[in-house]
Scaffold this motif. Structure first.
Motif, PDB file in Angstrom:
ATOM      1  N   ASN A 107      49.109  37.153  39.539  1.00  0.00           N
ATOM      2  CA  ASN A 107      49.186  36.082  40.533  1.00  0.00           C
ATOM      3  C   ASN A 107      48.191  34.966  40.226  1.00  0.00           C
ATOM      4  O   ASN A 107      47.650  34.346  41.128  1.00  0.00           O
ATOM      5  CB  ASN A 107      48.979  36.630  41.950  1.00  0.00           C
ATOM      6  CG  ASN A 107      47.576  37.143  42.174  1.00  0.00           C
ATOM      7  OD1 ASN A 107      46.819  37.369  41.238  1.00  0.00           O
ATOM      8  ND2 ASN A 107      47.199  37.308  43.429  1.00  0.00           N
ATOM      9  N   ALA A 108      47.985  34.719  38.951  1.00  0.00           N
ATOM     10  CA  ALA A 108      47.064  33.650  38.564  1.00  0.00           C
ATOM     11  C   ALA A 108      47.667  32.302  38.915  1.00  0.00           C
ATOM     12  O   ALA A 108      48.862  32.075  38.728  1.00  0.00           O
ATOM     13  CB  ALA A 108      46.765  33.732  37.068  1.00  0.00           C
ATOM     14  N   GLY A 109      46.834  31.423  39.430  1.00  0.00           N
ATOM     15  CA  GLY A 109      47.288  30.086  39.756  1.00  0.00           C
ATOM     16  C   GLY A 109      47.511  29.263  38.494  1.00  0.00           C
ATOM     17  O   GLY A 109      47.002  29.577  37.419  1.00  0.00           O
ATOM     18  N   PRO A 110      48.272  28.199  38.628  1.00  0.00           N
ATOM     19  CA  PRO A 110      48.578  27.376  37.455  1.00  0.00           C
ATOM     20  C   PRO A 110      47.389  26.554  36.961  1.00  0.00           C
ATOM     21  O   PRO A 110      47.361  26.109  35.819  1.00  0.00           O
ATOM     22  CB  PRO A 110      49.704  26.462  37.953  1.00  0.00           C
ATOM     23  CG  PRO A 110      49.492  26.386  39.431  1.00  0.00           C
ATOM     24  CD  PRO A 110      48.904  27.696  39.835  1.00  0.00           C
ATOM     25  N   GLU A 111      46.406  26.360  37.814  1.00  0.00           N
ATOM     26  CA  GLU A 111      45.269  25.500  37.484  1.00  0.00           C
ATOM     27  C   GLU A 111      44.082  26.325  36.991  1.00  0.00           C
ATOM     28  O   GLU A 111      43.699  27.311  37.602  1.00  0.00           O
ATOM     29  CB  GLU A 111      44.867  24.725  38.747  1.00  0.00           C
ATOM     30  CG  GLU A 111      43.805  23.698  38.520  1.00  0.00           C
ATOM     31  CD  GLU A 111      43.546  22.887  39.778  1.00  0.00           C
ATOM     32  OE1 GLU A 111      42.389  22.505  39.987  1.00  0.00           O
ATOM     33  OE2 GLU A 111      44.488  22.653  40.548  1.00  0.00           O
ATOM     34  N   GLU A 112      43.527  25.922  35.863  1.00  0.00           N
ATOM     35  CA  GLU A 112      42.313  26.576  35.377  1.00  0.00           C
ATOM     36  C   GLU A 112      41.122  25.928  36.071  1.00  0.00           C
ATOM     37  O   GLU A 112      41.157  24.744  36.407  1.00  0.00           O
ATOM     38  CB  GLU A 112      42.209  26.421  33.862  1.00  0.00           C
ATOM     39  CG  GLU A 112      43.337  27.152  33.157  1.00  0.00           C
ATOM     40  CD  GLU A 112      42.874  27.793  31.875  1.00  0.00           C
ATOM     41  OE1 GLU A 112      41.663  27.800  31.602  1.00  0.00           O
ATOM     42  OE2 GLU A 112      43.747  28.296  31.171  1.00  0.00           O
ATOM     43  N   TYR A 113      40.072  26.700  36.274  1.00  0.00           N
ATOM     44  CA  TYR A 113      38.883  26.182  36.941  1.00  0.00           C
ATOM     45  C   TYR A 113      37.661  26.924  36.443  1.00  0.00           C
ATOM     46  O   TYR A 113      37.766  28.007  35.883  1.00  0.00           O
ATOM     47  CB  TYR A 113      39.002  26.315  38.467  1.00  0.00           C
ATOM     48  CG  TYR A 113      39.310  27.724  38.925  1.00  0.00           C
ATOM     49  CD1 TYR A 113      38.295  28.657  39.087  1.00  0.00           C
ATOM     50  CD2 TYR A 113      40.618  28.119  39.189  1.00  0.00           C
ATOM     51  CE1 TYR A 113      38.572  29.951  39.502  1.00  0.00           C
ATOM     52  CE2 TYR A 113      40.907  29.413  39.602  1.00  0.00           C
ATOM     53  CZ  TYR A 113      39.876  30.327  39.755  1.00  0.00           C
ATOM     54  OH  TYR A 113      40.151  31.601  40.161  1.00  0.00           O
ATOM     55  N   ASP A 114      36.513  26.329  36.664  1.00  0.00           N
ATOM     56  CA  ASP A 114      35.251  26.958  36.299  1.00  0.00           C
ATOM     57  C   ASP A 114      34.624  27.563  37.542  1.00  0.00           C
ATOM     58  O   ASP A 114      34.738  27.014  38.645  1.00  0.00           O
ATOM     59  CB  ASP A 114      34.277  25.922  35.709  1.00  0.00           C
ATOM     60  CG  ASP A 114      34.761  25.378  34.377  1.00  0.00           C
ATOM     61  OD1 ASP A 114      35.312  26.174  33.590  1.00  0.00           O
ATOM     62  OD2 ASP A 114      34.585  24.170  34.120  1.00  0.00           O
ATOM     63  N   LEU A 115      33.973  28.686  37.347  1.00  0.00           N
ATOM     64  CA  LEU A 115      33.218  29.296  38.440  1.00  0.00           C
ATOM     65  C   LEU A 115      31.887  28.579  38.577  1.00  0.00           C
ATOM     66  O   LEU A 115      31.319  28.128  37.576  1.00  0.00           O
ATOM     67  CB  LEU A 115      32.972  30.775  38.151  1.00  0.00           C
ATOM     68  CG  LEU A 115      34.207  31.659  38.138  1.00  0.00           C
ATOM     69  CD1 LEU A 115      33.851  33.052  37.633  1.00  0.00           C
ATOM     70  CD2 LEU A 115      34.817  31.744  39.525  1.00  0.00           C
ATOM     71  N   PRO A 116      31.367  28.481  39.806  1.00  0.00           N
ATOM     72  CA  PRO A 116      30.036  27.882  39.947  1.00  0.00           C
ATOM     73  C   PRO A 116      28.994  28.759  39.264  1.00  0.00           C
ATOM     74  O   PRO A 116      29.123  29.980  39.236  1.00  0.00           O
ATOM     75  CB  PRO A 116      29.826  27.828  41.464  1.00  0.00           C
ATOM     76  CG  PRO A 116      30.759  28.837  42.024  1.00  0.00           C
ATOM     77  CD  PRO A 116      31.908  28.944  41.079  1.00  0.00           C
ATOM     78  N   LYS A 117      28.009  28.143  38.705  1.00  0.00           N
ATOM     79  CA  LYS A 117      26.960  28.882  38.002  1.00  0.00           C
ATOM     80  C   LYS A 117      25.918  29.393  38.991  1.00  0.00           C
ATOM     81  O   LYS A 117      25.665  28.775  40.018  1.00  0.00           O
ATOM     82  CB  LYS A 117      26.303  27.982  36.966  1.00  0.00           C
ATOM     83  CG  LYS A 117      27.282  27.494  35.899  1.00  0.00           C
ATOM     84  CD  LYS A 117      26.596  27.099  34.635  1.00  0.00           C
ATOM     85  CE  LYS A 117      27.516  26.595  33.564  1.00  0.00           C
ATOM     86  NZ  LYS A 117      28.841  27.019  33.493  1.00  0.00           N
ATOM     87  N   LYS A 118      25.321  30.573  38.649  1.00  0.00           N
ATOM     88  CA  LYS A 118      24.228  31.084  39.467  1.00  0.00           C
ATOM     89  C   LYS A 118      23.150  30.022  39.540  1.00  0.00           C
ATOM     90  O   LYS A 118      22.881  29.325  38.572  1.00  0.00           O
ATOM     91  CB  LYS A 118      23.645  32.358  38.844  1.00  0.00           C
ATOM     92  CG  LYS A 118      24.466  33.582  39.078  1.00  0.00           C
ATOM     93  CD  LYS A 118      23.753  34.820  38.579  1.00  0.00           C
ATOM     94  CE  LYS A 118      24.595  36.040  38.870  1.00  0.00           C
ATOM     95  NZ  LYS A 118      23.958  37.285  38.426  1.00  0.00           N
ATOM     96  N   GLY A 119      22.540  29.898  40.707  1.00  0.00           N
ATOM     97  CA  GLY A 119      21.493  28.904  40.908  1.00  0.00           C
ATOM     98  C   GLY A 119      22.002  27.602  41.508  1.00  0.00           C
ATOM     99  O   GLY A 119      21.214  26.784  41.957  1.00  0.00           O
ATOM    100  N   THR A 120      23.338  27.416  41.540  1.00  0.00           N
ATOM    101  CA  THR A 120      23.889  26.200  42.149  1.00  0.00           C
ATOM    102  C   THR A 120      24.104  26.430  43.641  1.00  0.00           C
ATOM    103  O   THR A 120      24.180  27.577  44.103  1.00  0.00           O
ATOM    104  CB  THR A 120      25.229  25.803  41.502  1.00  0.00           C
ATOM    105  OG1 THR A 120      26.194  26.842  41.755  1.00  0.00           O
ATOM    106  CG2 THR A 120      25.075  25.556  40.002  1.00  0.00           C
ATOM    107  N   GLN A 121      24.202  25.356  44.383  1.00  0.00           N
ATOM    108  CA  GLN A 121      24.421  25.444  45.823  1.00  0.00           C
ATOM    109  C   GLN A 121      25.739  26.157  46.163  1.00  0.00           C
ATOM    110  O   GLN A 121      25.741  27.050  47.017  1.00  0.00           O
ATOM    111  CB  GLN A 121      24.368  24.051  46.460  1.00  0.00           C
ATOM    112  CG  GLN A 121      24.462  24.037  47.968  1.00  0.00           C
ATOM    113  CD  GLN A 121      23.248  24.637  48.661  1.00  0.00           C
ATOM    114  OE1 GLN A 121      22.263  25.042  48.046  1.00  0.00           O
ATOM    115  NE2 GLN A 121      23.321  24.713  49.976  1.00  0.00           N
TER     116      GLN A 121
END
Length: 192
Positions: free
Chosen positions: A138-152
């Motif tokens: 059920n992966a979405g069509p859009e790729e994305y990056d996960l927020p990095k540790k230490g970010t808000q």
């Protein structure tokens, strides 16, 4: 999602066997953000930022913990987390998204499923499983990056999923513990 309702189908003579496949809570929350803001079934404003989502504008607060203890509202306590851990340990074979091939192997063993005897058909079945593990279902069509540790955004999501994060770490421990009984030969060899 109908685990509680399905419980009426089982008794001492007809026992159920459950498994769950668990995903890191931050990955799950970010995936849900994109699903709810970018998919065909989006129910949130596409201009909503991940940070606003994580501040409470749509994020599910500790969904897995709440689901396991059937408490979808109100403040959670350490006692609630311990109850969720107990349910997970007593009722489920654990699978992990990030260890998909091993997870599928364990589920097959758990239910007594086997590949067909015909070698050509067996290769097709193995290829199908490999594709599902690699690409997801059920992966979405859009790729994305996960927020990095230490970010808000990461900090906000971690706060909203703090009980689920602890439950996830416990599930990883259970996954290793269950290797003795349900693990693949390869995984059992790694333990030795």
């Amino acid at each position: 999602s109908y685990m509680k309702e399905a419980g009426v189908l089982f008794d001492l003579q007809h026992q159920g066997r459950a498994f769950t496949v668990i995903r890191h809570p931050v990955e799950r929350a970010v995936s849900m953000y994109y699903y709810r803001t970018r998919s065909e079934k989006a129910d949130l404003d596409p201009d909503l930022t991940l940070e606003s989502f994580a501040q409470g504008e749509g994020i599910e607060n500790n969904w897995m913990t709440r689901f396991l203890i059937d408490r979808m509202e109100g403040e959670l306590t350490k006692k609630d987390l311990e109850k969720a851990k107990e349910v997970l340990e007593k009722k489920f074979l654990i699978g992990l998204i990030e260890d998909g091939k091993e997870t599928v192997s364990r589920i097959m063993k758990y239910y007594g499923w086997e590949y067909v005897e015909d070698e050509t058909e067996q290769m097709r079945q193995e290829d199908c499983i490999d594709m599902l593990v690699r690409d997801g279902t059920n992966a979405g069509p859009e790729e994305y990056d996960l927020p990095k540790k230490g970010t808000q955004p990461y900090a906000l999501i971690s706060w909203q999923t703090q009980f689920d994060m602890k439950l996830y770490e416990f599930a990883k421990e259970l996954f290793e513990k269950q290797t003795k009984q349900w693990g693949s030969r390869e995984r059992k060899k790694e333990l030795k």
